[in-house]
Write a protein that holds these residues in place. Structure first.
Motif, mmCIF file in Angstrom:
data_model
loop_
_atom_site.group_PDB
_atom_site.id
_atom_site.type_symbol
_atom_site.label_atom_id
_atom_site.label_comp_id
_atom_site.label_asym_id
_atom_site.label_seq_id
_atom_site.Cartn_x
_atom_site.Cartn_y
_atom_site.Cartn_z
ATOM 1 N N TYR A 205 0.948 -1.189 -0.022
ATOM 2 C CA TYR A 205 -0.226 -0.055 -0.085
ATOM 3 C C TYR A 205 0.995 1.313 -0.014
ATOM 4 N N ALA B 49 2.703 -4.190 3.088
ATOM 5 C CA ALA B 49 1.983 -5.078 4.071
ATOM 6 C C ALA B 49 2.224 -6.379 4.039
ATOM 7 N N ASN C 222 0.677 -6.015 15.636
ATOM 8 C CA ASN C 222 -0.114 -5.332 14.819
ATOM 9 C C ASN C 222 0.495 -4.687 13.538
ATOM 10 N N GLY C 223 -0.192 -4.698 12.446
ATOM 11 C CA GLY C 223 0.443 -4.125 11.143
ATOM 12 C C GLY C 223 1.510 -5.016 10.582
ATOM 13 N N SER C 224 1.561 -6.528 11.052
ATOM 14 C CA SER C 224 2.570 -7.240 10.444
ATOM 15 C C SER C 224 2.026 -7.922 9.108
ATOM 16 N N GLY C 225 0.844 -7.731 8.881
ATOM 17 C CA GLY C 225 0.413 -8.122 7.497
ATOM 18 C C GLY C 225 -0.514 -9.343 7.665
ATOM 19 N N LYS C 226 -1.128 -9.694 8.889
ATOM 20 C CA LYS C 226 -1.766 -11.017 8.929
ATOM 21 C C LYS C 226 -3.191 -10.976 8.204
ATOM 22 N N THR C 227 -3.900 -9.597 8.422
ATOM 23 C CA THR C 227 -5.280 -9.369 7.765
ATOM 24 C C THR C 227 -5.028 -9.222 6.332
ATOM 25 N N THR C 228 -3.988 -8.668 5.719
ATOM 26 C CA THR C 228 -3.664 -8.482 4.515
ATOM 27 C C THR C 228 -3.667 -9.715 3.778
ATOM 28 N N ARG D 210 -9.077 -9.510 -1.167
ATOM 29 C CA ARG D 210 -8.146 -8.232 -1.884
ATOM 30 C C ARG D 210 -7.311 -8.973 -2.845
ATOM 31 N N GLN E 123 -11.869 -9.563 10.398
ATOM 32 C CA GLN E 123 -11.485 -8.846 11.784
ATOM 33 C C GLN E 123 -12.457 -7.538 11.959
ATOM 34 N N GLU F 215 -8.452 -12.759 13.959
ATOM 35 C CA GLU F 215 -8.392 -12.264 15.295
ATOM 36 C C GLU F 215 -9.816 -12.573 16.007
HETATM 37 N N1 LIG Z 1 -6.543 -0.860 2.801
HETATM 38 C C1 LIG Z 1 -5.224 -0.419 3.048
HETATM 39 N N2 LIG Z 1 -4.742 0.775 2.823
HETATM 40 C C2 LIG Z 1 -3.627 1.274 3.247
HETATM 41 N N3 LIG Z 1 -2.786 0.713 4.020
HETATM 42 C C3 LIG Z 1 -3.415 -0.571 4.348
HETATM 43 C C4 LIG Z 1 -4.637 -1.219 4.169
HETATM 44 N N4 LIG Z 1 -4.554 -2.526 4.792
HETATM 45 C C5 LIG Z 1 -3.438 -2.654 5.396
HETATM 46 N N5 LIG Z 1 -2.778 -1.618 5.376
HETATM 47 C C6 LIG Z 1 -1.538 -1.302 5.988
HETATM 48 O O1 LIG Z 1 -0.715 -2.595 5.741
HETATM 49 C C7 LIG Z 1 -0.109 -2.861 7.120
HETATM 50 C C8 LIG Z 1 -0.581 -4.317 7.309
HETATM 51 O O2 LIG Z 1 -1.818 -4.331 7.714
HETATM 52 P P1 LIG Z 1 -2.718 -5.621 8.390
HETATM 53 O O3 LIG Z 1 -3.949 -5.048 8.589
HETATM 54 O O4 LIG Z 1 -2.464 -6.731 7.265
HETATM 55 O O5 LIG Z 1 -1.986 -6.168 9.564
HETATM 56 P P2 LIG Z 1 -2.393 -7.010 10.760
HETATM 57 O O6 LIG Z 1 -1.185 -7.903 10.949
HETATM 58 O O7 LIG Z 1 -3.774 -7.702 10.406
HETATM 59 O O8 LIG Z 1 -2.542 -6.173 11.986
HETATM 60 P P3 LIG Z 1 -3.610 -6.251 13.148
HETATM 61 O O9 LIG Z 1 -2.757 -7.048 14.420
HETATM 62 O O10 LIG Z 1 -3.578 -4.889 13.703
HETATM 63 O O11 LIG Z 1 -5.070 -6.836 12.738
HETATM 64 C C9 LIG Z 1 -0.349 -2.094 8.135
HETATM 65 O O12 LIG Z 1 1.032 -1.020 8.064
HETATM 66 C C10 LIG Z 1 -1.559 -1.232 7.636
HETATM 67 O O13 LIG Z 1 -1.490 0.057 7.899
#
Ligand SMILES: Nc1ncnc2c1ncn2[C@@H]1O[C@H](COP(=O)(O)OP(=O)(O)OP(=O)(O)O)[C@@H](O)[C@H]1O
Ligand SMILES: [Mg+2]
Lengths: 320, 249
Positions: free
Chosen positions: A16, A21, A41-47, A56, A86, A158
Motif C-alpha cells: 500500500y 503489508a 499489529n500491522g505485520s500483515g496478517k489481515t492482508t 483483496r 476482523q 483475530e
Molecule cells: N487498505 C489499506 N490501505 C492502506 N494501508 C493498509 C491497508 N490495509 C492494510 N494496510 C497497512 O498494511 C499493514 C498491514 O496491515 P494488516 O491489517 O494486514 O496487519 P495485521 O497484521 O492484520 O494487524 P492487526 O494485528 O492490527 O490486525 C499496516 O501497516 C496497514 O496500515
C-alpha cells in the motif's frame, strides 16, 4: 497419512504505497490442521488472509485454495469456505436469527442454523438485535455465520481479540470442535499464547514476512532455550527501593553467566531474567546467588514460549 | 431466488424498524397534505391550476415527487454509504451473494416504501379532502415507477461516489432540498417568480412532478413525451453508471 495441501501461497506481495503489508509470503496448509498466523499489529496478517480469501487482490504471487483461484473463481470459492472478518458488522437492528436465516439463503448448501446457534450458546439471544449483543456474542455470531455453509476451510481473523480470558478459552474449545468435524482452520492472532495452545502449526509474521514457521514445540525447542528464570534483587518492598537500586547497580550479571546451563542474562533495573536449560538450573542459580551474598526475591521459573521465539528472532517484544 | 426474497424481507423489516426514515418517507408528506389541505381546502381553482382541480388534487402527485426524492436522495445514499462504512457490506461480500441481487432486493424495498408513502397520501386525500383524479391509475403508477427507478439510480451514484456516509448525507441534502422547492414538488411553481421558475427546467425532479401530475390530470403520454424521455434517459444511463460504480467497501 499423506497430508494434502489445500491452501498454497507462493511469493505473495501486497504493498500500500510505501507500506509493504505483505512482502513475499509463501505458505502451505494441509487438510484438517489448525494453522495460525501470529504477529504484532500491522505485520500483515489481515492482508495475507484476505488475499487468500479473495477479498483483496495481491500485487504479485500465486494463491490456490482447494484448487481454486480466489480471484477468478471468486463465487465458487465463497461456497466452500467460511470467513470471519476482523472488521465488519451487521445492521444494528438485525436480529440474530434473521442474520442466520439470511446468510443461510446465500449458499447452495447450508446447515441447520438452529443447531449452530445452540452449539455457539446463542439460543437465548436469537431474538436480540445485533447492537444489543456483547462483544463476545457478536464474535460468536460471526463464527456461526462463517460455519453456516459447512465450509471445508474456515478463516478466523483475530477471533478472540476483545474477549475475556474465560471467553477466549471457550472459543479455543470451539475451534478444536470445528476441526474435529473435519474443517481446516486458518486463524490469525496477536496472542502468542493462543497460537501456542491452539495451533498445530504457526507462522510468525513481522513486517509482511514469515520469520518462522513450524509447530509451536519445534519453534520453541529450536530456540535452544527451554527455561526462563526471573527474580528481583532485594526489591520486595517499596521502602527498600533505594537500597534495591543500589544493590541492583552493584549486581554483576557475569556472576550468573558461568553457572551451568545458563545461556543469557538480561537485567532491567532490579529485575533479572536468566535464559537457560537443564533441570538443575533453578537450584544452581539459587546457590550461586547465595554464595555471592546477593539477596533476591520473587524468583520464578517459566517454560520458554513463542514470545521468547519472537523476541529472539526480532530483538523486540511482540507487544508494543 | 431464495436469497432475493430473504434479503428483501429482512431489509424491509430493517427499514420499518428505523423510525426516522420511516417518518420522513411515509408520514411527513401526508402531514404536509393535511396542513395545506386545511389551509387552502380542495375547491377547484381553474384560475390557478388551469383546470378543474383543487390544491389537494394537485398536491398529491406533487408530493409523490417529494417521497421519491426523499427515498432516493436521502434514504439510499445514507443507508448504502453507512452500510459500507460500518462493514455490513464487507460481510455480505464474503458470501456468494451477487451484487446484482443485493441491489435488486434493496431497490425493491425502496420501491415498496415509496409506494406505501404514495398510498398514504392518496388515502389521506380521499378520506379527508375528496381527492379527484382524471387520469388512469395505471398510467400514474407507470410514471411513478419510471421516476423512482431513475432517481434511485442517482441515489446509488451518490452513495458510491461519497467517501463517507456523512458526505453522502450532505450531498443528498444539498441536491434534494433546493430541488424540492424549485421543482414544483414542495410548492406550486406558480408561486415562484418568473426567473426562478426557469431553473426548474434544469432539475430532474421537475420532470417527475410534470409527468405524474400531468397523467393525474388526465393528459395523454404524447403530451408528456419530454419528461418521459428525460426520466427514461436518466434511468438507463443512471443505472449503467450506478452498477458500474457500486462498491462493497
Ligand atoms: N487498505 C489499506 N490501505 C492502506 N494501508 C493498509 C491497508 N490495509 C492494510 N494496510 C497497512 O498494511 C499493514 C498491514 O496491515 P494488516 O491489517 O494486514 O496487519 P495485521 O497484521 O492484520 O494487524 P492487526 O494485528 O492490527 O490486525 C499496516 O501497516 C496497514 O496500515
Ligand atoms: Mg489484522
Amino acid at each position: 497419512m499423506q497430508a494434502q495441501e489445500i491452501i498454497t501461497v507462493e511469493n505473495l506481495y501486497k504493498h500500500y504505497g510505501q507500506v509493504k503489508a505483505v512482502d513475499g509470503i509463501s505458505l502451505q496448509i494441509s487438510a484438517s490442521e489448525i494453522f495460525g498466523m501470529v504477529g504484532p499489529n500491522g505485520s500483515g496478517k489481515t492482508t495475507t488472509i484476505e488475499c487468500i480469501e479473495g477479498l483483496r487482490q495481491p500485487d504479485k504471487g500465486k494463491v490456490r485454495v482447494l484448487g481454486l483461484d480466489p480471484e477468478k473463481d471468486f463465487y465458487a470459492l465463497r461456497e466452500i469456505i467460511g470467513v470471519q472478518l476482523q472488521a465488519c458488522n451487521l445492521p444494528a437492528r438485525m436480529r440474530v436469527e434473521e442474520a442466520l436465516d439470511l446468510f443461510a439463503s446465500f449458499y447452495q448448501h447450508s446447515v441447520d442454523w438452529r443447531a449452530l446457534l445452540d452449539d455457539l450458546g446463542l439460543t437465548e439471544k436469537r431474538r436480540s438485535f445485533y447492537n444489543q449483543l456483547s462483544g463476545g456474542q457478536k464474535q460468536r455470531l460471526f463464527v456461526a455465520l462463517a460455519l453456516i455453509n459447512r465450509p471445508n476451510i474456515v478463516f478466523l481473523d483475530e477471533l478472540t481479540t476483545g474477549l475475556d480470558p474465560q471467553a477466549r478459552r471457550a472459543t479455543w474449545d470451539l475451534v478444536r470442535r470445528i476441526r474435529e468435524q473435519g474443517t481446516t482452520v486458518f486463524l490469525t492472532t496477536h496472542f502468542m499464547e493462543e497460537a501456542e495452545r491452539l495451533c498445530d502449526r504457526v507462522a510468525i509474521l513481522d513486517h509482511g514476512r514469515v520469520i518462522a514457521m513450524d509447530t509451536p514445540n519445534s519453534l520453541v525447542s529450536q530456540l535452544g532455550m527451554s527455561r526462563r528464570v526471573t527474580f528481583e534483587i532485594n526489591g520486595h518492598s517499596s521502602g527498600a527501593t533505594k537500597i534495591a537500586n543500589h544493590a541492583a547497580s552493584d549486581f554483576n550479571p557475569a556472576l550468573l553467566g558461568v553457572v551451568e546451563g545458563v545461556q543469557k542474562v538480561d537485567q532491567d533495573g532490579n529485575e533479572v531474567v536468566v535464559h537457560g536449560k537443564g533441570n538443575g538450573l533453578v537450584g544452581e542459580l539459587v546457590r550461586a546467588l547465595e554464595n555471592a551474598g546477593v539477596s533476591f526475591t520473587n524468583l520464578r521459573s517459566e517454560q520458554a514460549n513463542l514470545e521468547d521465539v519472537f523476541l529472539a528472532l526480532t530483538g523486540r517484544a511482540i507487544r508494543n | 431466488m431464495r436469497s432475493f426474497r430473504k434479503l428483501f424481507l429482512v431489509q424491509l423489516k430493517l427499514y420499518l424498524r428505523e423510525p426516522v426514515a420511516f417518518f420522513f418517507s411515509l408520514a411527513y408528506p401526508a402531514l404536509l397534505l393535511l396542513l395545506f389541505g386545511y389551509i387552502y381546502g380542495n375547491e377547484p381553482a381553474p384560475e390557478f391550476w388551469g383546470r378543474n382541480f383543487g390544491t389537494v388534487d394537485a398536491s398529491v402527485p406533487a408530493y409523490t415527487g417529494i417521497i421519491i426524492g426523499t427515498v432516493a436522495l436521502m434514504g439510499i445514499p445514507i443507508d448504502t454509504a453507512s452500510s459500507r462504512e460500518n462493514g455490513v457490506l464487507r460481510r455480505y461480500r464474503a458470501t456468494p451473494l451477487r451484487p446484482a441481487i443485493y441491489l435488486a432486493a434493496s431497490v425493491a424495498v425502496y420501491l415498496l416504501v415509496a409506494l406505501l408513502g404514495m398510498l398514504i397520501l392518496v388515502v389521506t386525500g380521499k378520506l379527508i379532502f375528496d381527492l379527484r383524479i382524471a387520469g388512469a391509475w395505471l398510467n400514474v403508477l407507470a410514471a411513478f415507477l419510471l421516476s423512482a427507478l431513475a432517481f434511485f439510480a442517482i441515489g446509488y451514484i451518490i452513495a458510491s461516489l461519497a467517501p463517507t456516509a456523512r458526505i453522502a448525507q450532505v450531498v443528498g441534502m444539498v441536491i434534494f432540498f433546493p430541488m424540492m422547492f424549485l421543482s414544483g414538488a414542495g410548492m406550486p411553481l406558480q408561486l415562484l417568480p418568473e426567473n426562478l421558475r426557469r431553473v426548474s427546467d434544469f432539475l430532474p425532479l421537475s420532470y417527475v412532478v410534470r409527468l405524474i401530475q400531468g397523467l393525474w390530470f388526465g393528459d395523454p403520454w404524447a403530451e408528456l413525451w419530454l419528461p418521459s424521455v428525460i426520466l427514461f434517459g436518466i434511468f438507463i444511463v443512471g443505472t449503467m453508471i450506478a452498477s458500474r460504480l457500486f462498491r462493497w467497501e
